[in-house]
Design a protein around this motif. Structure first.
Motif, PDB file in Angstrom:
ATOM      1  N   GLU A 153       1.819   3.194   9.014  1.00 27.56           N
ATOM      2  CA  GLU A 153       1.580   4.185   7.964  1.00 27.56           C
ATOM      3  C   GLU A 153       2.001   5.581   8.420  1.00 27.56           C
ATOM      4  O   GLU A 153       2.624   6.328   7.667  1.00 27.56           O
ATOM      5  CB  GLU A 153       0.096   4.198   7.579  1.00 27.56           C
ATOM      6  N   GLY A 154       1.640   5.919   9.668  1.00 29.44           N
ATOM      7  CA  GLY A 154       2.031   7.217  10.201  1.00 29.44           C
ATOM      8  C   GLY A 154       3.527   7.345  10.342  1.00 29.44           C
ATOM      9  O   GLY A 154       4.109   8.407  10.066  1.00 29.44           O
ATOM     10  N   ALA A 155       4.166   6.246  10.780  1.00 31.82           N
ATOM     11  CA  ALA A 155       5.622   6.251  10.905  1.00 31.82           C
ATOM     12  C   ALA A 155       6.275   6.441   9.545  1.00 31.82           C
ATOM     13  O   ALA A 155       7.250   7.195   9.394  1.00 31.82           O
ATOM     14  CB  ALA A 155       6.095   4.948  11.539  1.00 31.82           C
ATOM     15  N   HIS A 156       5.731   5.775   8.529  1.00 30.78           N
ATOM     16  CA  HIS A 156       6.270   5.921   7.173  1.00 30.78           C
ATOM     17  C   HIS A 156       6.141   7.368   6.707  1.00 30.78           C
ATOM     18  O   HIS A 156       7.079   7.944   6.127  1.00 30.78           O
ATOM     19  CB  HIS A 156       5.526   4.981   6.215  1.00 30.78           C
ATOM     20  N   ASN A 167       0.828  -1.207   0.000  1.00 30.50           N
ATOM     21  CA  ASN A 167       0.000   0.000   0.000  1.00 30.50           C
ATOM     22  C   ASN A 167       0.863   1.258   0.000  1.00 30.50           C
ATOM     23  O   ASN A 167       0.597   2.221  -0.723  1.00 30.50           O
ATOM     24  CB  ASN A 167      -0.932  -0.022   1.209  1.00 30.50           C
ATOM     25  N   LEU A 168       1.931   1.235   0.827  1.00 30.28           N
ATOM     26  CA  LEU A 168       2.819   2.390   0.914  1.00 30.28           C
ATOM     27  C   LEU A 168       3.631   2.594  -0.361  1.00 30.28           C
ATOM     28  O   LEU A 168       3.860   3.722  -0.799  1.00 30.28           O
ATOM     29  CB  LEU A 168       3.765   2.229   2.108  1.00 30.28           C
ATOM     30  N   GLY A 172       9.834   1.012   3.088  1.00 30.81           N
ATOM     31  CA  GLY A 172       8.748   0.208   2.533  1.00 30.81           C
ATOM     32  C   GLY A 172       9.248  -1.099   1.942  1.00 30.81           C
ATOM     33  O   GLY A 172       8.614  -2.158   2.097  1.00 30.81           O
ATOM     34  N   ILE A 173      10.396  -1.050   1.261  1.00 28.06           N
ATOM     35  CA  ILE A 173      10.970  -2.272   0.686  1.00 28.06           C
ATOM     36  C   ILE A 173      11.384  -3.239   1.799  1.00 28.06           C
ATOM     37  O   ILE A 173      11.174  -4.456   1.702  1.00 28.06           O
ATOM     38  CB  ILE A 173      12.175  -1.923  -0.211  1.00 28.06           C
ATOM     39  N   GLY A 174      11.970  -2.692   2.868  1.00 35.59           N
ATOM     40  CA  GLY A 174      12.330  -3.538   4.007  1.00 35.59           C
ATOM     41  C   GLY A 174      11.111  -4.200   4.623  1.00 35.59           C
ATOM     42  O   GLY A 174      11.134  -5.391   4.971  1.00 35.59           O
ATOM     43  N   LEU A 175      10.015  -3.448   4.754  1.00 39.30           N
ATOM     44  CA  LEU A 175       8.780  -3.992   5.311  1.00 39.30           C
ATOM     45  C   LEU A 175       8.202  -5.077   4.409  1.00 39.30           C
ATOM     46  O   LEU A 175       7.732  -6.115   4.886  1.00 39.30           O
ATOM     47  CB  LEU A 175       7.765  -2.864   5.499  1.00 39.30           C
ATOM     48  N   LEU A 176       8.253  -4.864   3.096  1.00 38.41           N
ATOM     49  CA  LEU A 176       7.755  -5.863   2.152  1.00 38.41           C
ATOM     50  C   LEU A 176       8.577  -7.151   2.228  1.00 38.41           C
ATOM     51  O   LEU A 176       8.016  -8.259   2.271  1.00 38.41           O
ATOM     52  CB  LEU A 176       7.798  -5.301   0.731  1.00 38.41           C
ATOM     53  N   ALA A 177       9.891  -7.013   2.254  1.00 43.10           N
ATOM     54  CA  ALA A 177      10.760  -8.197   2.376  1.00 43.10           C
ATOM     55  C   ALA A 177      10.475  -8.931   3.672  1.00 43.10           C
ATOM     56  O   ALA A 177      10.458 -10.170   3.716  1.00 43.10           O
ATOM     57  CB  ALA A 177      12.228  -7.774   2.310  1.00 43.10           C
ATOM     58  N   THR A 189      -5.945  -6.131  -1.494  1.00 41.32           N
ATOM     59  CA  THR A 189      -5.176  -6.537  -2.678  1.00 41.32           C
ATOM     60  C   THR A 189      -3.732  -6.838  -2.294  1.00 41.32           C
ATOM     61  O   THR A 189      -3.142  -7.829  -2.760  1.00 41.32           O
ATOM     62  CB  THR A 189      -5.201  -5.416  -3.737  1.00 41.32           C
ATOM     63  N   GLY A 190      -3.171  -6.003  -1.435  1.00 43.40           N
ATOM     64  CA  GLY A 190      -1.801  -6.233  -0.978  1.00 43.40           C
ATOM     65  C   GLY A 190      -1.662  -7.539  -0.223  1.00 43.40           C
ATOM     66  O   GLY A 190      -0.663  -8.254  -0.373  1.00 43.40           O
ATOM     67  N   ALA A 191      -2.673  -7.875   0.585  1.00 39.29           N
ATOM     68  CA  ALA A 191      -2.637  -9.129   1.342  1.00 39.29           C
ATOM     69  C   ALA A 191      -2.684 -10.332   0.402  1.00 39.29           C
ATOM     70  O   ALA A 191      -1.978 -11.334   0.604  1.00 39.29           O
ATOM     71  CB  ALA A 191      -3.804  -9.180   2.322  1.00 39.29           C
ATOM     72  N   ILE A 192      -3.504 -10.239  -0.634  1.00 41.24           N
ATOM     73  CA  ILE A 192      -3.604 -11.331  -1.611  1.00 41.24           C
ATOM     74  C   ILE A 192      -2.274 -11.500  -2.350  1.00 41.24           C
ATOM     75  O   ILE A 192      -1.791 -12.621  -2.550  1.00 41.24           O
ATOM     76  CB  ILE A 192      -4.750 -11.060  -2.601  1.00 41.24           C
TER      77      ILE A 192
END
Length: 416
Positions: free
Chosen positions: A276-279, A123-124, A295-300, A132-135
């Motif tokens: 989200e607020g932290a981002h 999402n970020l 965001g990339i770190g969170l996704l990984a 959609t992101g969860a799927i």
């Protein structure tokens, strides 16, 4: 010592070190569980709301995790069985089912944290909806699980290690631009709490650091990796100690780095108690580039940890119920509760923090039998725990149980 002897010993030492490094891997897979999105939520919330107050929780939890994960690896290597298998061998049918149910609840909480984390990251980064992101997170985790197998264990380990390095860079980079206060960090090493919410956060951080499914899984990972036992047991135990120490030092630095980043960059800024607020605050204070890296770190983190979580759940089911479910099938089934919660619109960061608190409640069910089994000579033989390890193990277990009892009491009583 002669020059010739030195010249001979140097290559031998280098060769021994290289052979030791070649045995690394299982602990780094388990360590992914220690840097999942639940850590991000719990640690950022703690740092943003309370500054450096709870640094001591992470330091203590990581120190405990080193011993706990090594004990799990040792139990697996010495017995040739996983902790769930040993539990399944010693329990009556009803007890096995009851134990499996609580372990599955913990696994569901794990899945929730990991899928939500991946959804928030997408999402970020790409502005897709959380559902959609969860799927997408679930689908990519299935692809990662396809490379897992006893004959492909090293491939899975390398993929996960690569993601772990991305996680480390994504979450630690901000500290370079905005270093934390040295005095604040040192002050945070003094154990103290402030009311019910800090107890909840401490339990969440503990649950995110000492992970029940990582305890169960590590005893399986070492046996999958070293199934042929071409190395001596003593050598494998030495390698596991090295493996666990470095893997959890890396995971611990990431966890502490997250809290320090929030304490130094986000403390007192409104809305920073959510990911989200932290981002948003990171983008505002450190720039859009740092926001993308975060965001990339969170996704990984979400992708790696959800794959490892599904792997752990499969091993728990196999050991306790003697039922082997394909990893992909299990991934699809356990994805459903997370999708339902995301689709229902529950606050994602709050869901993450509460999922970590639930994980903390599940820790005693994993750590108590682990410490009990490694202390039994009839199970461990000559590798039974020393008196010192038994005492330390008892203290760690008592601390975890007491913290959870305090969490349950204060939350139920509504004491502030």
């Amino acid at each position: 010592m002669s020059t010739a002897t030195l010249e001979k010993s140097a290559p031998e030492a280098t060769g021994a070190k290289a052979r030791m490094i070649a045995l690394l891997g299982p602990a780094f897979v388990a360590a992914v569980a220690y840097v999942d999105p639940g850590n991000v939520a719990a640690n950022i919330t703690a740092g943003a709301k309370y500054g450096y107050l709870l640094v001591w929780v992470l330091v203590l939890a990581n120190a405990m995790a080193v011993l706990v994960q090594y004990q799990s690896a040792k139990l697996g290597l010495v017995t040739g069985k996983s902790l769930p298998q040993l539990l399944g061998d010693r329990m009556a049918k009803r007890s096995r089912i009851a134990f499996w149910l609580q372990a599955e609840i913990v696994a569901a909480a794990t899945d929730l944290a990991e899928v939500i984390g991946g959804a928030i990251a997408l999402n970020l980064l790409f502005n897709v909806s959380l559902l959609t992101g969860a799927i997408i997170t679930g689908f990519v985790s299935i692809l990662l699980l396809l490379v897992q197998g006893e004959d492909r264990q090293h491939i899975f380990e390398r993929v996960v290690l690569g993601l772990l390095l991305v996680i480390t860079f994504g979450f630690m980079a901000g500290l370079v631009l905005d270093p934390p206060s040295a005095s604040g960090t040192l002050g945070g090493l003094v154990p103290r709490l402030k009311g019910t919410e800090t107890v909840l956060l401490a339990a969440s951080m503990l649950g995110a650091t000492v992970m029940p499914h990582a305890i169960y899984l590590h005893s399986s990972l070492v046996n999958h990796r070293f199934a042929d036992r071409s190395h001596s047991l003593k050598r494998l135990l030495r390698a596991s100690k090295f493996d666990v120490t470095w893997a959890l030092i890396l995971a611990g630095l990431v966890n502490i780095g997250l809290l320090l980043l929030a304490a130094s960059s986000l403390f007192g800024v409104k809305g920073t108690d959510t990911i989200e607020g932290a981002h948003g605050a990171i983008v505002s204070h450190l720039g859009s580039g740092m926001g993308i890296i975060f965001g990339i770190g969170l996704l990984a983190s979400g992708l790696a940890s959800t794959s490892v979580g599904a792997y752990a759940g499969s091993e728990i089911m196999l050991g306790l119920l003697h039922v082997k479910v394909p990893l992909v099938v299990r991934r699809l089934v356990t994805l459903i509760p997370a999708l339902i919660i995301v689709g229902a619109g529950m606050d994602p960061t709050l869901a993450l923090v509460w999922s970590q608190a639930l994980l903390s409640v599940g820790i005693p069910f994993a750590i108590i039998p682990l410490m009990r089994y490694t202390a039994k000579k009839e199970i461990m033989g000559e590798y039974v725990d020393s008196t010192a390890i038994k005492v330390i193990g008892f203290i760690i277990t008592a601390l975890i149980v007491c913290l959870n009892l305090a969490l349950l009491y204060l939350t139920a009583a509504g004491i502030e």
